[in-house]
Scaffold this motif. Structure first.
Motif, mmCIF file in Angstrom:
data_model
loop_
_atom_site.group_PDB
_atom_site.id
_atom_site.type_symbol
_atom_site.label_atom_id
_atom_site.label_comp_id
_atom_site.label_asym_id
_atom_site.label_seq_id
_atom_site.Cartn_x
_atom_site.Cartn_y
_atom_site.Cartn_z
ATOM 1 N N GLY A 181 34.315 36.967 33.883
ATOM 2 C CA GLY A 181 33.806 36.498 32.610
ATOM 3 C C GLY A 181 32.598 35.609 32.767
ATOM 4 N N GLU A 226 35.817 39.098 27.965
ATOM 5 C CA GLU A 226 35.984 39.546 26.578
ATOM 6 C C GLU A 226 37.193 40.470 26.470
ATOM 7 O OE1 GLU A 226 34.241 38.680 23.845
ATOM 8 O OE2 GLU A 226 33.136 37.257 25.098
ATOM 9 N N ASN A 228 41.296 44.381 26.893
ATOM 10 C CA ASN A 228 40.827 45.262 25.813
ATOM 11 C C ASN A 228 41.961 46.066 25.187
ATOM 12 O OD1 ASN A 228 38.166 44.419 26.194
ATOM 13 N ND2 ASN A 228 37.855 45.935 27.800
#
Length: 139
Positions: A51, A56, A105
């Protein structure tokens, strides 16, 4: 091996699914599920996501096992030849946190089923029978 580096309580730590860690006090009740969004790095079977500063879409989900206090730390200050002494103690509030899953994700990379406190410890029935037979033979 899948692991993540998270930030909680002003500290960074490497976590894996299915293990518990002692972290700074979290404002939640025991047996409550908590999601940590401050994930700095995720490693999944050699694929590393770093990151800038956070990854994310990465989250770490876990269950709070219990709250307790750490060991006592004594702080002793003394000024020689002045008869000045101060003795203080401190015990840090700690939360035991079980990591259930590491997500990236929306995809679950590592998952470990959390044991429920109502079930109690898992005992192997064959082991109990073997030890009972051994103790009866000795008598």
């Amino acid at each position: 091996m899948t692991y993540a580096i998270i930030e909680t309580g002003g500290k960074q730590m490497k976590v894996e699914a299915g293990r518990f860690y002692d972290i700074e006090l979290l404002n939640a009740e025991p047996d409550e599920k908590v999601t940590i969004n401050a994930v700095l790095l995720v490693n999944h079977e050699g694929t590393v996501s770093i990151g800038q500063p956070l990854v994310e879409g990465a989250t770490v989900e876990g269950t709070i096992m219990r709250h307790f206090r750490g060991r006592k730390v004594l702080v002793y200050k003394m000024k020689p030849k002045k008869k000045t002494r101060k003795k203080r103690g401190h015990r840090q509030e700690i939360t035991r946190f079980l990591i259930n899953s590491i997500n990236l994700n929306g995809e679950v990379l590592a998952y470990e089923e959390a044991p429920t406190s109502a079930e109690g410890p898992v005992i192997d029935a064959d082991f109990v029978e073997e030890t009972a037979d051994e103790s009866s033979e000795e008598s």
